[in-house]
Design a protein around this motif. Structure first.
Motif, short mmCIF file in Angstrom:
data_model
loop_
_atom_site.label_atom_id
_atom_site.label_comp_id
_atom_site.label_asym_id
_atom_site.label_seq_id
_atom_site.Cartn_x
_atom_site.Cartn_y
_atom_site.Cartn_z
N ASP A 1 29.11 -74.31 12.15
CA ASP A 1 29.43 -73.90 13.53
C ASP A 1 26.97 -73.92 13.23
O ASP A 1 26.79 -73.14 14.33
N THR A 2 26.91 -73.88 12.69
CA THR A 2 25.33 -73.84 12.17
C THR A 2 24.43 -75.41 12.39
O THR A 2 25.41 -75.87 10.87
N PRO A 3 23.60 -75.73 12.60
CA PRO A 3 22.65 -76.50 12.36
C PRO A 3 21.97 -76.82 11.33
O PRO A 3 21.74 -77.94 10.43
N TYR A 4 22.31 -75.74 10.30
CA TYR A 4 21.57 -75.88 8.54
C TYR A 4 21.93 -75.82 7.28
O TYR A 4 21.26 -76.25 6.62
N PHE A 5 23.11 -76.23 7.63
CA PHE A 5 23.71 -77.08 6.15
C PHE A 5 24.60 -78.09 6.34
O PHE A 5 25.46 -78.48 5.99
#
Length: 272
Positions: free
Chosen positions: A85-89
């Motif tokens: 759900d996040t773009p960082y990982f």
């Protein structure tokens, strides 16, 4: 330097897995964290800022403003699956070490010019956390426990002097504590694993030392305390001498809790 710290909480799920590794390699390095459905934590984040004290308000920064700013950042992570759900990982694993560095970048970018981000500490579990201050290296820490008995008695002092110095702790039959040892390791994080150190290897190294003290009487069963008092100061120095070679220069400090009120920190002989 004046600093101010505010604590935040958020909940999230994550998974450790590398597609370019075999199932066996992922299992060996990440253990139960490879579950395809992920697992979760209640994270605690301590945000420390520094800056010039405003003589009009008496503040470095209004804590209400800091609360709103950080909560806006955490909204992207709270009740989310960090991988999905996040773009960082997408290109790095959501380890504690990587997460604290991502949060540093986001929070630092949102701070007003009057304040500077000084330190972040994120607890993944009460006994496992990471520290970051914007440098190249990250600190990873874990807490361990052991139970031991001892008697504070110095061979160089007379019986009367020992009673005067140590009081009830000089009881001939000894007494005991549930000790907690915080072990902090500092270094660059491995881009493949997102970790400063292999957690299972760290656990094995620490437990190999602590198991020699656990459920023992330190004065009678540990040779190092046969000729010197088993004070917490001497214990934490002993533990450093035992652990430092196992971490090949990456051990940054030890913190030994003898009781909830007595805490002793040692950073090695180089700091004396």
């Amino acid at each position: 330097m004046l600093t101010a710290t505010r604590r935040f909480e958020f909940s999230a799920a994550h998974r450790y897995w590398r597609d370019d590794w075999s199932q066996a390699e992922n299992q060996r390095v990440f253990g139960k964290c490879i579950s395809p459905y992920g697992h979760g934590h209640n994270y605690t984040l301590d945000v420390t800022i520094t800056g010039t004290l405003d003589p009009r308000t008496g503040m470095v920064m209004n804590m209400t403003e800091l609360k709103a700013l950080v909560n806006e950042v955490l909204e992207e992570f709270d009740h989310k699956h960090l991988n999905e759900d996040t773009p960082y990982f997408k290109d790095q694993l959501p380890t504690t070490e990587n997460l604290v560095r991502v949060l540093w970048q986001l929070i630092a970018a949102h701070l007003p010019t009057v304040a500077r981000l000084a330190h972040l500490r994120i607890y993944e579990q009460p006994d496992l956390w990471a520290d970051y201050d914007g440098a190249e290296e990250t600190t990873f820490a874990r807490a361990y426990s052991f139970a031991a008995a001892h008697r504070l008695h110095a061979p160089a002092l007379s019986a009367e002097e020992n009673r005067a110095v140590y009081g009830k702790c000089n009881n001939p039959n000894g007494h005991g504590h549930n000790y907690t040892l915080e072990v902090s390791v500092t270094g660059p994080h491995d881009p493949a694993t997102g970790m400063v150190i292999d957690l299972e290897a760290m656990d094995r190294s620490v437990r190999a030392v602590l198991d020699q003290l656990d459920f023992c009487h330190l004065d009678h069963e540990v040779a190092a305390f046969a000729d010197k008092p088993s004070t917490a100061e001497n214990i934490v120095v002993y533990l450093w001498d035992e652990l430092a070679p196992r971490f090949e220069g990456r051990l940054s400090h030890l913190k030994l809790w003898e009781t909830r009120k007595n805490v002793f920190t040692y950073t090695g002989p180089h700091s004396v």
